[in-house]
Design a protein around this motif. Structure first.
Motif, short mmCIF file in Angstrom:
data_model
loop_
_atom_site.label_atom_id
_atom_site.label_comp_id
_atom_site.label_asym_id
_atom_site.label_seq_id
_atom_site.Cartn_x
_atom_site.Cartn_y
_atom_site.Cartn_z
N THR A 85 -10.82 3.03 -44.78
CA THR A 85 -9.77 2.03 -44.60
C THR A 85 -10.31 0.61 -44.64
O THR A 85 -9.60 -0.35 -44.33
N GLY A 86 -11.59 0.47 -45.01
CA GLY A 86 -12.17 -0.86 -45.18
C GLY A 86 -12.54 -1.57 -43.89
O GLY A 86 -12.80 -2.78 -43.91
N GLN A 87 -12.63 -0.85 -42.79
CA GLN A 87 -12.97 -1.48 -41.50
C GLN A 87 -14.48 -1.68 -41.35
O GLN A 87 -14.90 -2.56 -40.61
N ILE A 88 -15.26 -0.82 -42.02
CA ILE A 88 -16.71 -1.01 -42.03
C ILE A 88 -17.20 -0.86 -43.47
O ILE A 88 -16.54 -0.22 -44.30
N GLU A 89 -18.34 -1.47 -43.75
CA GLU A 89 -18.91 -1.45 -45.10
C GLU A 89 -19.61 -0.12 -45.39
O GLU A 89 -20.02 0.59 -44.47
N THR A 90 -19.77 0.17 -46.66
CA THR A 90 -20.42 1.41 -47.10
C THR A 90 -21.82 1.53 -46.49
O THR A 90 -22.17 2.58 -45.94
N GLN A 91 -22.60 0.45 -46.58
CA GLN A 91 -23.97 0.50 -46.08
C GLN A 91 -24.00 0.80 -44.58
O GLN A 91 -24.82 1.58 -44.11
N GLN A 92 -23.09 0.19 -43.84
CA GLN A 92 -23.03 0.39 -42.40
C GLN A 92 -22.67 1.85 -42.08
O GLN A 92 -23.29 2.48 -41.21
N CYS A 93 -21.72 2.41 -42.79
CA CYS A 93 -21.31 3.80 -42.59
C CYS A 93 -22.46 4.75 -42.90
O CYS A 93 -22.78 5.64 -42.11
N MET A 94 -23.10 4.55 -44.04
CA MET A 94 -24.21 5.42 -44.44
C MET A 94 -25.40 5.30 -43.49
O MET A 94 -25.99 6.30 -43.10
N HIS A 95 -25.73 4.08 -43.10
CA HIS A 95 -26.87 3.85 -42.22
C HIS A 95 -26.65 4.54 -40.87
O HIS A 95 -27.56 5.24 -40.38
N ARG A 96 -25.48 4.37 -40.29
CA ARG A 96 -25.19 5.01 -39.00
C ARG A 96 -25.22 6.53 -39.11
O ARG A 96 -25.77 7.22 -38.26
N SER A 97 -24.64 7.06 -40.17
CA SER A 97 -24.60 8.51 -40.37
C SER A 97 -26.00 9.07 -40.56
O SER A 97 -26.37 10.10 -39.96
N GLN A 98 -26.81 8.40 -41.37
CA GLN A 98 -28.18 8.86 -41.59
C GLN A 98 -29.01 8.79 -40.32
O GLN A 98 -29.83 9.67 -40.06
N ASN A 99 -28.79 7.76 -39.52
CA ASN A 99 -29.52 7.64 -38.25
C ASN A 99 -29.22 8.81 -37.32
O ASN A 99 -30.12 9.35 -36.69
N TRP A 100 -27.95 9.18 -37.23
CA TRP A 100 -27.59 10.31 -36.38
C TRP A 100 -28.16 11.61 -36.93
O TRP A 100 -28.64 12.46 -36.18
N GLN A 101 -28.13 11.78 -38.24
CA GLN A 101 -28.71 12.97 -38.85
C GLN A 101 -30.19 13.07 -38.50
O GLN A 101 -30.67 14.10 -38.02
N ARG A 102 -30.93 11.98 -38.70
CA ARG A 102 -32.37 11.97 -38.41
C ARG A 102 -32.63 12.27 -36.93
O ARG A 102 -33.53 13.03 -36.60
#
Length: 166
Positions: A145-162
């Protein structure tokens, strides 16, 4: 009747030890995000076996103090991760509320698994994976919905995965 010892076991000179009966619980869960699926695939089988050895077998071998120490470390790590996920969920929910978002996306390729566990600690870890999956679904909703940027979404998701893989 004698159980045949596999040839590989004989060659290694190791003593064959038959498996002990182990109580198990099986739950059906759906992992929506690619990140949660990856954490499950990379860690689940090894982790649940390790947790069984560390918490049950260590005690049954008369090493109660070692088991207590190990469980304290595991408890602290799981509690810390659970608190951080809960905090992130609250932040994400607040952003979703501000943006008037009430729905989460659906996922093509969601994976239904039957997760089998034999210790309460393994169930706790499975719950962490499921909570992470819910958190990342919120990130995806905010991103779509455009509330956060792609990089921010990917970075947060990858951090949780790691973090959960570690």
């Amino acid at each position: 009747p004698m159980t045949e010892v596999p040839e590989k076991e004989k060659e290694a000179g190791s003593r064959f030890v038959p498996p002990h009966p182990t109580p198990v619980w099986t739950v059906k869960v759906t992992l929506n995000t690619d990140f949660a699926q990856r954490v499950y695939k990379r860690t689940w089988d090894r982790l649940k076996a390790d947790l069984y050895v560390l918490t049950v077998r260590t005690r049954s071998n008369g090493m109660d103090e070692a088991a207590k120490t190990i469980e304290a470390v595991i408890t602290e790590a799981f509690e810390h991760a659970r608190k951080d996920i809960t905090d992130d969920l609250a932040r994400s929910d607040a952003i979703m509320d501000d943006a008037k978002l009430t729905d989460l996306p659906t996922y093509k390729g969601a994976q239904a698994v039957e997760a089998e566990y034999s210790t309460p600690r393994a169930k706790e870890f499975l719950n962490l994976i499921l909570q992470m999956d819910q958190l990342l679904a919120r990130y995806d909703a905010l991103w779509l919905t455009g509330q956060i940027e792609t990089q921010q979404c990917m970075h947060r998701s990858q951090n949780w995965q790691r973090r959960l893989i570690k």
